[in-house]
Design an enzyme around this catalytic site. Structure first.
Site, short mmCIF file in Angstrom:
data_model
loop_
_atom_site.label_atom_id
_atom_site.label_comp_id
_atom_site.label_asym_id
_atom_site.label_seq_id
_atom_site.Cartn_x
_atom_site.Cartn_y
_atom_site.Cartn_z
CD1 TRP A 99 -11.18 82.06 49.43
CD2 TRP A 99 -13.41 82.13 49.34
NE1 TRP A 99 -11.64 80.85 49.85
CE2 TRP A 99 -13.01 80.85 49.81
CE3 TRP A 99 -14.77 82.40 49.21
CZ2 TRP A 99 -13.92 79.85 50.13
CZ3 TRP A 99 -15.68 81.40 49.53
CH2 TRP A 99 -15.25 80.15 49.98
CG ASP A 166 -10.77 88.35 52.33
OD1 ASP A 166 -10.46 88.09 53.51
OD2 ASP A 166 -11.46 87.59 51.62
CE LYS A 190 -9.60 80.23 56.15
NZ LYS A 190 -10.96 80.32 55.69
#
Length: 356
Positions: A99, A166, A190
């Site tokens: 990511w 992030d 999440k």
């Protein structure tokens, strides 16, 4: 059979969140309508987004000068939206996983990107150290938790420029020093809500400094001005996020959440490290994620990995198969996962090892 949910995302939600969301799907706020069909402009839903925003600020101790936004597009949209709004000339990025690499790729569309360090050559099994961030960077971007590889940065780095992070898979697991940041963003699936909404916390005075024109939907100021209501927001995930935030507050907020998360991770890592059959893929304890514990079987037992997944399934343990790009196992220990589930997994590991 009780299920023990270790999926990496979409992932486990608290029973509080699931039950209250299910109730609202039938009858939202006494309206006689489902939350799936009520207008986002209604006073009942405005109360939802207002309370959710206030709880984010309260639980994370977000100071004045920051805005909380509820946006679509996932964290992947932020890979481009963030540099669109904040990158003037040069930004620095830390490459710690898939990511992070995707964020770097998108940022290069908007200006110079200095990748200050990378652990790619070691399959992202550690967090790089001793790198230098240029002081003239518009910001330094890092991915706090790497779900695929099981590494995590649990401190706010000290760098000579603003931070951007992030925090999709570990937000609400530790305090954040917002005085260091221009922006934090997190996909909800999440530690917050079902997939479909992205939480963005952005500093107001960091905006409006780029020369490029920004499309309306990609300009943070659009969503600040309209209170995340410029277009129809993801109503159901925001409602679920509110339930999770209420639940977090009832538990005692970040101090209690962090205590529980550390305890769960410690128990599982101890079991892995004391095993002759299993071994962790991240060897430095300082780099290990407390959200996503990645491990494999030692070489002599490698052929038993599929059998162990099936063995776990027989005990109600689901979602422990590692990401397809790395294999092995991954146990995601998000906030909603109880210690009981970790103990069931540890027992399964011990019993499987004893029979082989």
């Amino acid at each position: 059979m009780k299920k023990h949910n270790f999926y990496a995302g979409p992932s486990i939600l608290s029973e509080y969140t699931i039950q209250n969301t299910a109730d609202a799907i039938i009858n939202f706020a006494g309206t006689g309508l489902s939350v799936l069909e009520v207008s986002h402009r209604s006073k009942e839903f405005q109360a939802v987004i207002d309370e959710a925003t206030a709880l984010v600020k309260e639980l994370l101790d977000v100071p004045e000068g920051f805005h909380v936004l509820w946006l679509g597009g996932g964290a992947s949209m932020q890979f481009c939206m963030l540099p669109f709004n904040l990158l003037r000339k040069k930004a620095s990025y830390l490459d710690t996983g898939t990511w992070a690499a995707n964020a770097i790729k998108e940022a290069r569309l908007f200006g110079e990107v200095d990748v200050v360090a990378s652990s790619k050559d070691a399959n992202y099994t550690f967090i790089p150290k001793d790198f230098t961030v240029p002081a003239d960077s518009d910001y330094f971007h890092y991915t706090s938790n790497n779900t695929i590889y099981g590494t995590e940065i649990r401190v706010d780095p000290d760098v000579p420029c603003p931070l951007v992070a992030d925090m999709s898979s570990d937000i609400f697991s530790r305090p954040i020093d917002f005085s260091k940041y221009d922006a934090v963003y997190a996909g909800a699936q999440k530690n917050l809500a079902p997939a479909g909404v992205t939480l963005v916390i952005v500093r107001e005075d960091a905006l409006g400094k780029v020369d490029r024109p920004i499309p309306t939907m990609l300009d943070y100021r659009t969503h600040i001005k309209k209170g995340s209501m410029f277009n129809t927001p993801p109503v159901l995930p925001i409602f679920s996020a509110l339930q999770t935030l209420r639940y977090y507050k009832q538990l005692g907020g970040l101090p209690e959440l962090e205590r529980r998360d550390l305890a769960k991770a410690s128990a599982l890592y101890d079991a892995i490290d004391s095993s002759k059959m299993f071994e962790g893929t991240v060897t430095n304890p300082a780099d290990r994620s407390i959200m996503n514990v990645c491990f494999v079987m030692t070489p002599e037992y490698k052929e038993l990995e599929a059998e162990f997944v099936n063995f776990c399934a027989g005990r109600g343990i689901v979602g422990i198969k590692g990401h397809r790009s790395v294999g092995g196992f991954r146990a995601s220990l998000y906030n909603a996962l109880p210690m009981e589930s970790v103990q069931v997994l540890i027992e399964a590991m011990k019993d499987f090892e004893a029979t082989h």
